[in-house]
Design an enzyme around this catalytic site. Structure first.
Site, mmCIF file in Angstrom:
data_model
loop_
_atom_site.group_PDB
_atom_site.id
_atom_site.type_symbol
_atom_site.label_atom_id
_atom_site.label_comp_id
_atom_site.label_asym_id
_atom_site.label_seq_id
_atom_site.Cartn_x
_atom_site.Cartn_y
_atom_site.Cartn_z
ATOM 1 N N SER A 145 -7.991 -1.908 6.903
ATOM 2 C CA SER A 145 -8.180 -0.829 5.925
ATOM 3 C C SER A 145 -8.672 -1.250 4.545
ATOM 4 O O SER A 145 -9.025 -0.383 3.737
ATOM 5 C CB SER A 145 -6.890 -0.041 5.761
ATOM 6 O OG SER A 145 -6.724 0.810 6.858
ATOM 7 N N LYS A 173 -4.275 2.247 -4.550
ATOM 8 C CA LYS A 173 -4.181 3.100 -3.354
ATOM 9 C C LYS A 173 -2.841 3.834 -3.349
ATOM 10 O O LYS A 173 -1.805 3.240 -3.652
ATOM 11 C CB LYS A 173 -4.302 2.230 -2.103
ATOM 12 C CG LYS A 173 -4.286 2.985 -0.787
ATOM 13 C CD LYS A 173 -4.412 2.019 0.384
ATOM 14 C CE LYS A 173 -4.511 2.716 1.720
ATOM 15 N NZ LYS A 173 -4.665 1.761 2.840
ATOM 16 N N SER A 209 -8.467 2.743 5.853
ATOM 17 C CA SER A 209 -7.833 3.851 5.178
ATOM 18 C C SER A 209 -7.905 3.768 3.657
ATOM 19 O O SER A 209 -7.591 4.744 2.984
ATOM 20 C CB SER A 209 -6.367 3.956 5.608
ATOM 21 O OG SER A 209 -5.643 2.796 5.212
HETATM 22 N N1 GLN Z 1 -7.853 1.903 11.495
HETATM 23 C C1 GLN Z 1 -6.613 1.209 11.434
HETATM 24 C C2 GLN Z 1 -5.490 2.147 11.802
HETATM 25 O O1 GLN Z 1 -5.715 3.313 11.788
HETATM 26 C C3 GLN Z 1 -6.463 0.653 10.053
HETATM 27 C C4 GLN Z 1 -5.138 0.787 9.451
HETATM 28 C C5 GLN Z 1 -4.923 0.024 8.192
HETATM 29 O O2 GLN Z 1 -5.407 -1.093 8.043
HETATM 30 N N2 GLN Z 1 -4.073 0.584 7.342
HETATM 31 O O3 GLN Z 1 -4.403 1.757 12.136
#
Ligand code: GLN
Length: 474
Positions: free
Chosen positions: A176, A77, A152
């Protein structure tokens, strides 16, 4: 007539390792199959922001033959620092940023003999649930191009699901890793906070961020976690302790395991999703587990609690992007112009929303009312889990209330987007471990089962996930 052999890019890591060990395949042929698939599908999926050169991957693999991962390529990532690639974090601000060191997680992968296949697309700085917040355009769900892959770590999950990578690293602050794994029908593991080093992971919310594997099956998740876990003196929140071999107890079965069904999350399901989830209960009973209901009474406050805490930490962490350090500077007529215009043009709308929310929640006069209160609710959520784990070895929940939604569907309504994380963020706030595995289909799309463990109980959730996966394969 001979059957067409399964392509190598479709195989999980552990099968590739066995084949390499027996000398039945070569890394060259794997890389060839991978890049053939990438050429065919990457233009429509857009899982990657940057790819390694295939010849270079073959060359690097030559020196890795004797190591445990034998030169296998893994996608990373693009929030995780890598030498030799840009690390953009999905942001215009870091469009040209080239780290001069590898994150510990990447260093460990390379140390075990893996190579970096490429950098995967993500919501800017990890902020989002759909991958639509990338400054470089969204990733699409390989199973239905009209739908999001989840975020994400959507690029990582889409790459693994479409066989454009044998496995990938994701990061999980509030779901995420698990959400994109669920939406794309693959496996995603979020380790206990502190088990995997955050050194070299670009910070979003430091009390929540964790790196973890996204893989084709549960054995691969165990295999990669064994490489990634372990103490790192460069991360002050890293847990002391030796790394373990998480594949060792995978096949032990779950006879007599106490499985807690999280009542609030099951009750939130409707129609087909509910029927699928009821099937999980029967599956675990069939595996010899003792299934009972547990309750997390404060979980309903997890979304506001998480978004206050995560945004507060983000507003502090993102203060460093000011046009002075780290690449992009958008204006330099005056000092004030430089700061404000660089931040105006460097950050996307969702990141700005979080910075504003976080700055407000931390401001003098409001601190107690918002941030302080959120921290107290965080403690109540931790206590809920402590009580649940007195009665259960692992908890089961759906990973998300619905399968993957359509691109654009929730983009104009941030609250709707945040609600996707309802079953994910309580676990993050409590610093626990959890794995999402394919749990069936709803509306013809993958639907994830989440198995949650207490702190450092990765071996248990992997064992339960493996038993469940095997019961499905039969
Ligand atoms: N949807 C969560 C956020 O936007 C997930 C973020 C993550 O785990 N990086 O904060």
């Amino acid at each position: 007539m001979t059957a067409t052999p399964e392509r190598l890019n479709e195989k999980p890591l552990h099968e590739l390792l066995a084949l390499l060990q027996r000398g039945e395949i070569s890394i060259e042929s794997l890389i060839e199959d991978l890049f053939r698939a990438i050429e065919a599908r990457e233009p429509e999926i857009h899982a990657y922001l940057e790819l390694a050169d295939p010849d270079e991957l073959v060359r690097q693999a030559q020196d890795q033959r004797e190591k445990p991962l034998r030169g296998l390529p893994v996608a990373v990532k693009d929030l995780i620092s890598t030498v030799g690639f840009r690390t953009t974090c999905g942001s215009r601000f870091l469009e040209d940023f080239r780290p001069i060191y590898d994150a510990t997680a990447v260093e460990k992968l390379k140390g075990a003999g893996a190579t970096v296949l490429g950098k995967t697309n993500l919501d800017e700085f990890g902020m989002g649930s759909s991958n639509e917040n990338s400054a470089f355009g969204p990733t699409r769900n390989p199973l239905d191009l009209e739908r999001v892959p989840g975020g994400s770590s959507g690029g990582s999950a889409a790459a693994v699901a479409a066989h454009l990578a044998p496995a990938a690293l994701g990061t999980d602050t509030g779901g995420s890793i698990r959400l994109p794994a669920a939406f794309c029908g693959v496996v995603g593991l979020k380790p206990t906070y502190g088990l995997v080093s955050r050194y070299g992971l670009v910070a979003y919310a430091s009390s929540l961020d964790q790196i973890g594997p996204i893989t084709k099956d549960v054995r691969d998740a165990a295999l990669l976690l064994s490489v990634l876990a372990g103490h790192d003196p460069r991360d002050s929140t890293s847990i002391n302790g030796d790394s373990a071999d998480y594949t060792a107890e995978l096949e032990g079965g779950i006879e007599g395991f106490r499985v807690g069904v999280v009542r609030e999350f099951f009750d939130a399901l409707e129609g087909e999703a509910r029927r699928v989830a009821e099937g999980w209960v029967r599956a675990f009973e069939g595996l010899g587990a003792a299934v009972e209901e547990v309750s997390l009474p404060h979980a309903e406050y997890a979304i506001p609690t998480y978004y206050l805490i995560a945004s507060s930490e983000a507003s502090a962490n993102l203060a460093r992007y000011d046009g002075v350090r780290y690449t992009r500077r958008f204006h330099d007529e005056s000092l004030e112009e430089m700061f404000s215009q660089s931040r105006e043009e460097g950050f996307g709308p969702e990141v700005k929303r979080r910075i504003m929310l976080g700055t407000y929640a931390l401001s003098a006069g409001y601190y107690e009312q918002w941030y302080g209160k959120a921290q107290r609710v965080r403690t109540l959520i931790c206590q809920d889990f402590r009580r649940a784990f007195e009665r259960a070895d692992v908890l089961i929940t759906p990973t998300a209330p619905t399968p993957a939604f359509k691109l654009g569907e929730k983009l104009d309504d941030p609250l709707q987007m945040y609600l996707c994380d309802a079953f994910l963020v309580p676990i993050s706030l409590a610093g626990l471990c959890a794995i999402s595995v394919p749990g069936g289909t709803v509306e013809g799309l993958p639907f994830g089962l989440q198995i949650v463990g207490d702190k450092l109980q990765e071996a248990k959730i992997l064992r339960a996930a493996y038993a469940f996966e095997q019961s499905r394969a039969r």
